[in-house]
Design an enzyme around this catalytic site. Sequence first.
Site, PDB file in Angstrom:
ATOM      1  N   ASP A  80       0.828  -1.215   0.000  1.00  0.00           N
ATOM      2  CA  ASP A  80       0.000   0.000   0.000  1.00  0.00           C
ATOM      3  C   ASP A  80       0.860   1.262   0.000  1.00  0.00           C
ATOM      4  O   ASP A  80       0.668   2.165   0.813  1.00  0.00           O
ATOM      5  CB  ASP A  80      -0.930   0.021   1.219  1.00  0.00           C
ATOM      6  CG  ASP A  80      -1.756  -1.246   1.360  1.00  0.00           C
ATOM      7  OD1 ASP A  80      -1.988  -1.927   0.340  1.00  0.00           O
ATOM      8  OD2 ASP A  80      -2.174  -1.553   2.491  1.00  0.00           O
ATOM      9  N   GLU A 138     -11.616  -1.080  -3.722  1.00  0.00           N
ATOM     10  CA  GLU A 138     -10.996  -0.539  -2.518  1.00  0.00           C
ATOM     11  C   GLU A 138      -9.761   0.255  -2.958  1.00  0.00           C
ATOM     12  O   GLU A 138      -9.497   0.420  -4.144  1.00  0.00           O
ATOM     13  CB  GLU A 138     -10.622  -1.645  -1.532  1.00  0.00           C
ATOM     14  CG  GLU A 138      -9.515  -2.572  -2.002  1.00  0.00           C
ATOM     15  CD  GLU A 138      -9.023  -3.497  -0.903  1.00  0.00           C
ATOM     16  OE1 GLU A 138      -9.690  -3.602   0.138  1.00  0.00           O
ATOM     17  OE2 GLU A 138      -7.957  -4.110  -1.094  1.00  0.00           O
TER      18      GLU A 138
END
Length: 715
Positions: free
Chosen positions: A43, A219
């Site tokens: 991420d 997401e």
Amino acid sequence: MRRCTAALAAALLLLTPGAAQAAPQRQTYTNPVSASFADTFADPMVVRGDDGFWYAYGTTDPLREGEKVAHLIPTARSSDLVSWTYVGDAFAAGQRPAFAADNAAYWAPDVRRMGDKWVMYVTVTETRDGPGRSAIGAATAPSPAGPWTFADEPVVAPRPSGDGGWLWTFDPAQLTTPDGTRYLYYGSYFGGIWVSELSPDGLHVTGAATRVAIDNKFEGAYVVRRDGWYYLFASSANCCAGPTTGYSVSVGRSRDPRGPFTDRDGLRLDVSRAGGTPVVAPNGNKWVGTGHNGLVTDLAGQDWLAYHAIDRADPYLDEPFGINERPMLLDRLDWIGGWPTVRAGAWASSRPVAAPVTRTPLQDTFETLSQWRVADGHWTVADGRLRGHGTLLARSPQRADLRAEVDLRGPAGLRIGATTVRVSPGALLVGSHRVALPAGFDAAAWHHLTVDVRDGRLTATLDDTVSGATRVPRGAHVVGLTASAAAELDNVSVGPLAEPVRRAAAVPEPGRVLAAYSDEFTGSALDPAWTFVRPDPAATVSGGALRWPVQNADLTGASNNAGVLLRDAPDGRWIAETKLTLALGEDSVRNYQQAGLIAYAGDDEFARLSAVAIWNTRQVEFGHEIPYAGATSYGGTIVGAPGLTTTWLRLAHRVDEVNGEHEYRAGISRDGRTWTWGGVWTLPADSHPRIGLIAHGGAEPAVTAAFDYLRFRRW
């Protein structure tokens, strides 16, 4: 603006601005860029700091194999975007906001400069409200190196789902619009992606939230503004399925930061048949699970996508089926026809490629004034900053097409030839044009100004939000700095503007039909060339189509009870295509009814392209199962949205010249004319896959798949 914490000072001694200025421009690099300090760095978020260096932040995980200790937002630093040094964790063990539970982890950091402070938004996985009740927290710092101090209240509090559960409040991403309004995007599969307006300090959401992307598909939001459009990047599919991870990024755009966002085909991202134009997906090389991105722009104005991926030969940090090993990759992001795509559609790189531009012909962090001559006024340098008033001019002219950047505080700016771009009270002046600054603009805080000149058009942007344009004479330009009293400047760079890539990478194009391998289903029975694995007598041929009631069966895991209708595939490069009619309805839960094409080497070794109902969504999934570590591994990548009832599907096959693997790329169409090409799955070189059709996943409510044909064409 050289500011760092005492805790990080020792780690940063070898990365001084002077050393960075003297270092040669790196010509090529090889992914993953995080290899120097981490085996996994999921991420990722990358920003350029006040000191002219870049900072990368990752999710809470151990950094190295065998380490077994989670780092609380590990932080790295780079002078060139590809060589990184770990400089510490954002948070110490036990450091948490008042609302966080003792076992909370911090995921998916998003870091932004807001005036003279930096704000980090993070997912707080567990709160004191109870298990599974995640929230978005925020921490502030004087510099991107910290020290970070948590705000005691959540930015977005835990959100009940209405059915006794709690929505996944994950993956924050902040955006500031030209009028100064701040927004936060957040959410995940359970609940979808939402956007809320933020308070001026960025620490609380205000007003009603708007859902911008459907649940059970998207997401990892990230939003940027380009040419008056807001682009919502979002990731789909399972992030963490080891060697079969199909996690990928797609995008939609809107004129409004609250949406609705639509893809290149005009499909919305917030509906059951949600669209999404591919940005990056597995491409058949070593990298799978290419997702959860940030965006950074180099000193030539070229955008780059920072994202994580999984090496399918080394998918786990330690033991199989444990923590997925997701290092950080960096690849060029091109804008072709108004749509972003990694490496013009070639997607993740695994070999040496050209590096970002982080050194320019004129670059100054102001230890001296040797690169400038004083045209007028009075100027001094101290503590690595330029102070003064008047005009400084570079000692040599720059190319006609250029990019200039500067950090500034107070009434200051850039001069390109005879054209001045500067911040003044209440406005950004771009030549003779005046662009209003947002209410509450703090001129005493540090801001970042960029100026691009291409083909005689000058475009200026302040803090990636406020922009204006004017015409300038063609030809080389003398670049200067301009300021009034009490202004400061730092981190100046001037160099050639990147030449945009305008041509997309080639996609498979079908040639002549291979009639001997194809079937139009014109008879009353299956052609003898077909064979069945687990025959289903309900599959019949009539009216020019194969009609197959969807079975209450499947192929994934240990199920292996679904029928598979197969025929031999030709050698070499080819495209297999079918026209599928399958009425899956809208919104309702029909898990996991599907039908489509399959490349089949065995019950536990296949690649399956199907229109499928996944909870309330309707998607085209390219699924992949292989034997792994004494079990099976299954994952899928999402190619796009199926048609209302009819979808055209393609599998393009080639053999990798180096390793002999069978590569299959998925393509879909909703009209039989316009095609979207998605990700690639591979089957082993020593396998002998056949190509066929499937219709399975669930029997209720009853639905029949109709296949009009299976055609093979040369590619």
